[in-house]
Each structure stands twice: as C-alpha cells, then as structure tokens.
Design a protein around this motif. Structure first.
Motif: not given
Length: 76
Positions: A13-17, A21-23, A29-31
């Motif tokens: 768990p984390h709150k990092v987008n 961050l990749a940008d 970035y792939y999702f």
C-alpha cells in the motif's frame, strides 16, 4: 478472508501516483487492472525500448484467496 499475516509479504500500500512518478523521470508508464489489458500491456512493456514501469492493480481480497489456495496445495 483476513489479510493479516499475508499482507506483509504480498501487499504494497502507498499513496504515490506511479504514473506521475514515471513521468517525472521520463520513464514510459503502462497500467492494467484486468487480465485482458494485462496481456496487451505485457507485450507492449517488454517490447518497449528503454526503462519503463508496468503497474498492475489487483483486488487484494482476491489475491489473498489465490495465495492461500496456492500455499495449501504446496503443503500437500
């Protein structure tokens, strides 16, 4: 099912987008969040030149059931 015990090993768990961050570092970035998009994104991810990040969002309750079933089979 209760996540206690297993979440220490399989949950991050984390709150990092991660996209932001990749940008920020100029990384591709792939999702994906389902098996259909996973197959497509994996092919693109492994074919992409340079550094990249593949974020895979999953349901932690489903993951817990899968991991527990897997580990039960390993014991037998």
């Amino acid at each position: 099912e209760d996540m206690e015990g297993i979440s220490n090993y399989f949950k991050t768990p984390h709150k990092v987008n991660i996209k932001h961050l990749a940008d920020a570092f100029g990384i591709k970035y792939y999702f994906c969040n389902d098996s259909g998009s996973l197959q497509k994104q994996i092919e693109i991810f492994f074919g992409a030149p340079g550094p990249s990040v593949l974020e895979i969002k999953t349901d932690s309750k489903v993951n817990t059931r899968i991991y527990r079933a897997y580990f039960r089979k390993l014991k037998h």
